[in-house]
Scaffold this active site. Structure first.
Site, PDB file in Angstrom:
ATOM      1  N   ASP A 120      -1.474   2.782  77.037  1.00  0.00           N
ATOM      2  CA  ASP A 120      -1.974   1.429  77.274  1.00  0.00           C
ATOM      3  C   ASP A 120      -1.459   0.505  76.179  1.00  0.00           C
ATOM      4  O   ASP A 120      -1.626   0.799  74.989  1.00  0.00           O
ATOM      5  CB  ASP A 120      -3.507   1.440  77.297  1.00  0.00           C
ATOM      6  CG  ASP A 120      -4.066   0.153  77.898  1.00  0.00           C
ATOM      7  OD1 ASP A 120      -3.318  -0.557  78.601  1.00  0.00           O
ATOM      8  OD2 ASP A 120      -5.248  -0.128  77.652  1.00  0.00           O
ATOM      9  N   HIS A 127      -4.453 -12.692  74.904  1.00  0.00           N
ATOM     10  CA  HIS A 127      -5.541 -11.716  74.786  1.00  0.00           C
ATOM     11  C   HIS A 127      -5.664 -11.225  73.339  1.00  0.00           C
ATOM     12  O   HIS A 127      -6.773 -11.162  72.793  1.00  0.00           O
ATOM     13  CB  HIS A 127      -5.300 -10.525  75.721  1.00  0.00           C
ATOM     14  CG  HIS A 127      -6.293  -9.411  75.539  1.00  0.00           C
ATOM     15  ND1 HIS A 127      -7.617  -9.531  75.912  1.00  0.00           N
ATOM     16  CD2 HIS A 127      -6.168  -8.163  75.007  1.00  0.00           C
ATOM     17  CE1 HIS A 127      -8.257  -8.404  75.626  1.00  0.00           C
ATOM     18  NE2 HIS A 127      -7.405  -7.557  75.064  1.00  0.00           N
ATOM     19  N   GLU A 191     -10.974  -4.558  81.848  1.00  0.00           N
ATOM     20  CA  GLU A 191      -9.718  -5.162  81.411  1.00  0.00           C
ATOM     21  C   GLU A 191      -8.793  -5.186  82.611  1.00  0.00           C
ATOM     22  O   GLU A 191      -8.433  -4.130  83.153  1.00  0.00           O
ATOM     23  CB  GLU A 191      -9.100  -4.388  80.232  1.00  0.00           C
ATOM     24  CG  GLU A 191      -9.954  -4.515  78.974  1.00  0.00           C
ATOM     25  CD  GLU A 191      -9.300  -3.977  77.712  1.00  0.00           C
ATOM     26  OE1 GLU A 191      -8.428  -3.085  77.806  1.00  0.00           O
ATOM     27  OE2 GLU A 191      -9.676  -4.452  76.620  1.00  0.00           O
ATOM     28  N   GLU A 193      -5.427  -5.304  84.218  1.00  0.00           N
ATOM     29  CA  GLU A 193      -4.096  -4.949  83.712  1.00  0.00           C
ATOM     30  C   GLU A 193      -3.159  -4.613  84.876  1.00  0.00           C
ATOM     31  O   GLU A 193      -3.595  -4.425  86.010  1.00  0.00           O
ATOM     32  CB  GLU A 193      -4.193  -3.728  82.776  1.00  0.00           C
ATOM     33  CG  GLU A 193      -5.190  -3.919  81.639  1.00  0.00           C
ATOM     34  CD  GLU A 193      -5.013  -2.922  80.502  1.00  0.00           C
ATOM     35  OE1 GLU A 193      -3.955  -2.254  80.447  1.00  0.00           O
ATOM     36  OE2 GLU A 193      -5.943  -2.807  79.693  1.00  0.00           O
ATOM     37  N   ARG A 229     -17.427  -2.207  74.848  1.00  0.00           N
ATOM     38  CA  ARG A 229     -17.084  -2.983  73.642  1.00  0.00           C
ATOM     39  C   ARG A 229     -17.887  -2.569  72.413  1.00  0.00           C
ATOM     40  O   ARG A 229     -17.389  -2.657  71.287  1.00  0.00           O
ATOM     41  CB  ARG A 229     -17.303  -4.473  73.901  1.00  0.00           C
ATOM     42  CG  ARG A 229     -16.476  -5.042  75.023  1.00  0.00           C
ATOM     43  CD  ARG A 229     -14.998  -4.900  74.744  1.00  0.00           C
ATOM     44  NE  ARG A 229     -14.201  -5.431  75.844  1.00  0.00           N
ATOM     45  CZ  ARG A 229     -12.897  -5.230  75.969  1.00  0.00           C
ATOM     46  NH1 ARG A 229     -12.239  -4.490  75.089  1.00  0.00           N
ATOM     47  NH2 ARG A 229     -12.247  -5.743  76.977  1.00  0.00           N
ATOM     48  N   THR A 249     -10.504   4.950  83.735  1.00  0.00           N
ATOM     49  CA  THR A 249      -9.509   3.898  83.959  1.00  0.00           C
ATOM     50  C   THR A 249      -9.200   3.931  85.450  1.00  0.00           C
ATOM     51  O   THR A 249      -8.801   4.977  85.969  1.00  0.00           O
ATOM     52  CB  THR A 249      -8.218   4.174  83.160  1.00  0.00           C
ATOM     53  OG1 THR A 249      -8.558   4.310  81.770  1.00  0.00           O
ATOM     54  CG2 THR A 249      -7.209   3.046  83.332  1.00  0.00           C
ATOM     55  N   GLU A 350     -13.753 -11.955  76.691  1.00  0.00           N
ATOM     56  CA  GLU A 350     -13.177 -13.278  76.467  1.00  0.00           C
ATOM     57  C   GLU A 350     -13.886 -14.353  77.297  1.00  0.00           C
ATOM     58  O   GLU A 350     -14.118 -15.460  76.816  1.00  0.00           O
ATOM     59  CB  GLU A 350     -11.685 -13.263  76.812  1.00  0.00           C
ATOM     60  CG  GLU A 350     -10.855 -12.402  75.869  1.00  0.00           C
ATOM     61  CD  GLU A 350      -9.523 -12.030  76.503  1.00  0.00           C
ATOM     62  OE1 GLU A 350      -8.551 -12.768  76.303  1.00  0.00           O
ATOM     63  OE2 GLU A 350      -9.466 -11.001  77.202  1.00  0.00           O
TER      64      GLU A 350
HETATM   65 CA    CA Z   1      -6.586  -1.919  77.794  1.00  0.00          CA
END
Ligand code: CA
Length: 402
Positions: A120, A127, A191, A193, A229, A249, A350
């Site tokens: 990753d 970001h 996240e 991605e 987090r 994931t 964020e």
């Molecule tokens: Ca990531």
């Protein structure tokens, strides 16, 4: 026959016309996993098509995962794609092919490929800047190495799951004023991605050049790199992410071939300072993928992938520059995709600015994920002739901690 038009009803003009043709692995009932390609809201059973000699791939399409097919390499990937296009556009093939088309709502999708290694990256300047501002206020948001190499870490391949798989809220240690406490994560996040699927391996000790990107990488999947987090904040120094990331994931069930994305490549951002020679990619190209993150069905963020600082070819060159080998089924993800605007970011960290600025979702104020929440990431890309490609979605629902 009209060039580029399919005889399959309802597919032209959809995000899954013959300009796209993503690959996946499906089951019907309790049947064995089979390789298929999506066209409209149907799956073309490629195992059946190969068994009937309608398409030739040396038996690679009769396997329970895409890996054997991925290892064949670009000439074969392109030849098989051309043949599938013929089958779906030339009415002469309709009688033979139609019995191999199965409605999507009659199949269950499996993980499309056996994941070998999972890497990753952290390739969005916006970001990385936002995370620096949130976690290290008062310090320069980008660390000194960030513009010299694509930052990344090795993840856990065995916990990569297919879209639709529920995600159990992880337990772990999290920091508090009185010291670490153990329990379910209270700051579960996503996240958004983009993942790149490696087909052709490379031997140990040999670098892969950025220019060889398309010889090794088969295609693209959307990725949700679920992140706890609070666990991450306590554990990540000095060695980086560990249990705050490795619990799950999610990847999309459909792998979009690079061949479908020819019209989606766009110039990458200018890089200043100039990069090391091994990171020079010519052409320097990113992908114009437009992501949408839906929180319980409500679109809350629209991250643009085109502006990512490090390109997928640079990431590939970097992850092999020390001689590390590639294996068929390797997955490397871009890192969270965040654009400059608050509604263009790719994480709730964020969006809620570290939990300090709640957002309204479904009429209530929210920061991080609650049990029962469903997150669905979708994306579009420009295809040929002004057509739109819809990447396979990646979705998951949060289950309570066990
Ligand atoms: Ca990531």
């Amino acid at each position: 026959m009209t060039a580029g038009k399919s005889w399959v009803p309802g597919t032209d003009g959809s995000g899954y016309g013959v300009h796209h043709l993503p690959y996946g692995v499906f089951r019907v009932g309790d049947g064995e996993p089979r390789i298929g390609v999506r066209v409209g809201d149907l799956v073309l059973d490629l195992a059946g098509a190969e068994a009937a000699d309608l398409v030739l791939a040396g038996g690679a399409l009769g396997r329970p995962t895409l890996n054997t097919f991925l290892a064949l390499g670009r000439p074969q990937w392109t030849a098989v794609r051309q043949r599938i296009t013929e089958l779906l556009t030339d009415v002469a093939h309709r009688a033979a092919v139609e019995p191999l088309l199965i409605p999507l709502d009659e199949v269950r999708m499996e993980l499309p490929f056996e994941v070998a290694d999972y890497v990753d990256f952290y390739s969005s300047e916006q970001h990385a800047t936002n995370v620096g501002l949130i976690f290290r206020p008062g310090q320069p948001p980008l660390l000194p190495n960030w513009k010299h190499l694509p930052i990344g870490y090795h993840g856990r391949a065995g916990t990569v799951v297919v879209s639709g798989t529920p995600v159990v809220r992880p337990h772990g240690q999290r920091p508090s004023r009185e010291g670490p406490v153990f329990g379910p994560s209270a700051r579960l996040d996503i996240e958004a991605e983009v993942g790149f699927v490696v087909g052709v391996p490379s031997p140990l000790g040999r670098r892969v050049a950025a220019a060889d990107f398309a010889d090794h990488v088969f295609g693209v999947v959307l990725v949700n790199d679920w992140s706890a987090r609070d666990i991450q904040a306590w554990e990540y120094q000095p060695l980086g992410p560990f249990l705050g990331k490795s619990f799950a994931t999610s990847v999309a069930a459909w792998v979009t071939p690079l061949d479908a994305l020819r019209h989606a490549f766009v110039p990458g951002p200018e890089q200043d300072p100039s990069v090391a020679d091994y990171l020079r990619d010519e052409p320097h190209q990113g992908l114009d993928l437009r992501l949408t993150v839906n929180w319980n069905g409500e679109p809350v963020m629209r991250p643009p992938f085109a502006g990512m600082y490090w390109t997928p070819a640079q990431q590939l060159a970097h992850l092999t520059v020390n001689g590390a080998s590639l294996r068929t089924g390797d997955l490397y993800a871009s890192g969270t995709v965040s654009g400059p605007r608050r509604d263009e970011v790719g994480s709730f960290l964020e969006l809620s600015w570290g939990g300090t600025e709640p957002v309204t979702v479904g009429g209530t104020e929210r920061t991080f994920l609650a049990d029962g929440d469903t997150v669905t990431i979708t994306a579009t890309a420009p295809g040929r002739d002004g057509l739109v490609i819809e990447l396979g979605e990646v979705a998951g629902t949060v289950l309570p901690a066990e």
